[in-house]
Design a protein around this motif. Structure first.
Motif: not given
Length: 280
Positions: A181-204
Motif C-alpha cells: 500500500k505504501f509503495a503504490y501510494a508513493l507514486y500516486s497523487p498526493e491525496d492518496n498518500f495523505y489518506k494513507l498517512c492518516r490511516e497509519y497515524g503518521a505525523t511525519y
C-alpha cells in the motif's frame, strides 16, 4: 527482503554462484547419465531436493543460495569421475577444472559487464541517517509517528524512541500488505498518500532520494509498477516541488533525506516567519 523475491537473471546466477556454476556442471551431467543408465533409490531424495530447489530458484533470487549447497556436494564427485575415465578423459576433466578456476576471478569482470553501475552521481549517503536521528530527537515529540522506508524504520525506532509504521519483518503478511500500500501510494497523487498517512497515524514522513532515482529491479518504483513516473506522483513533488504540496510541510533535509510533517488539513499554517508566503 523485497528484492530477494524477484526472479533472477543471468547476472544473479553468476554473481551468487560464480565458479560453482561451471565446476558443478560436469558432476551434475555425470549423475544424470548415471541415473539414466542405472536407476536406483539410494540418492533419490537428494536428487529430488536438488531438482526442486533448482526449479524454485528460477522464480526467487534468494533460493539460489540453496542451489549453491547442492552444487558444492556434487563437486565432491570429481574423484569418482576421474577414477572412472581413461587418461584422455581425465585430461579433459582437468582442463575443464583449470578453466573453471580461471573463471573465478574473471567472473567478477563478467558480472560488471552484465550489471554496469548507473551513469549518475550517487544519491544516497548512509552517514546522513545520523543527522536525521539527531534532528528527530531534538525537534519531535515522543508520541510522533514516522512513516519511513522498511530499512530505516527500525533505526528510527531504536535510536529515537519514535514509533514507525513499517519494519523489515517481511515474512509477515500484514507487513507485506502495508508495504504494498505504501509503495503504490508513493507514486500516486498526493491525496492518496495523505489518506494513507492518516490511516497509519503518521505525523511525519521520511523521504529518501532513491524513491525517485532508483528504477532498478530492487526499487520501489519497480515494485509498484511505476518505472514511468508521472509528474503528478507525490514522490515527484516530494523531491522537486515541495512548495506545491497541500498536506505536507518540508521541515528538514539532507543530501539523502527529506522530513515532511503532515498537516491536519490542506490549509497551510503561518509559521511565524515574515518571509513565509502564508503571511501575505
Amino acid at each position: 527482503w523485497i528484492e530477494a523475491f524477484n526472479s533472477p537473471g543471468l547476472y544473479d546466477w553468476l554473481s551468487l554462484l560464480s565458479v560453482l556454476l561451471p565446476l558443478g556442471a560436469i558432476p551434475v551431467i555425470y549423475d544424470i547419465r548415471k541415473t539414466y543408465k542405472k536407476p536406483g533409490n539410494a540418492a533419490f531424495l537428494f536428487r529430488g531436493l536438488a531438482l526442486s530447489f533448482f526449479f524454485l530458484s528460477l522464480f526467487a533470487t534468494r533460493l539460489i543460495s540453496f542451489v549453491a549447497v547442492f552444487l558444492a556436494v556434487y563437486i565432491g564427485k570429481y574423484p569418482e569421475i576421474l577414477a572412472k575415465y581413461a587418461v584422455s578423459g581425465r585430461k579433459m576433466v582437468y582442463a575443464f577444472l583449470a578453466l573453471s578456476l580461471f573463471l573465478a576471478p574473471v567472473s567478477y569482470k563478467i558480472i560488471a559487464v552484465l550489471n554496469p553501475p548507473l551513469k549518475m552521481p550517487p544519491t544516497f549517503q548512509e552517514s546522513d541517517t545520523k543527522y536525521v536521528i539527531d534532528w528527530i530527537r531534538a525537534n519531535t515529540k515522543s508520541e510522533d509517528v514516522f512513516l519511513t522506508n522498511v530499512g530505516v524504520g527500525p533505526v528510527i525506532l531504536a535510536y529515537t524512541g519514535r514509533s514507525v509504521n513499517l519494519q523489515p519483518k517481511f515474512e509477515n503478511a500484514y507487513i507485506r500488505n502495508k508495504v504494498e500500500k505504501f509503495a503504490y501510494a508513493l507514486y500516486s497523487p498526493e491525496d492518496n498518500f495523505y489518506k494513507l498517512c492518516r490511516e497509519y497515524g503518521a505525523t511525519y514522513f521520511l523521504y529518501e532520494n532513491p524513491f525517485l532515482f532508483n528504477n532498478s529491479k530492487e526499487s520501489y518504483r519497480y515494485y509498484a509498477n511505476s518505472l514511468k513516473l508521472s509528474k503528478e506522483a507525490v514522490a515527484y513533488k516530494f523531491h522537486f516541488e515541495p512548495e506545491k504540496l497541500k498536506f505536507f510541510d518540508l521541515v528538514y533535509h539532507t543530501n539523502s533525506y527529506r522530513i515532511y510533517k503532515t498537516r491536519s488539513s490542506g490549509k497551510k499554517k503561518y509559521s511565524g516567519n515574515i518571509w513565509d508566503v502564508v503571511a501575505y
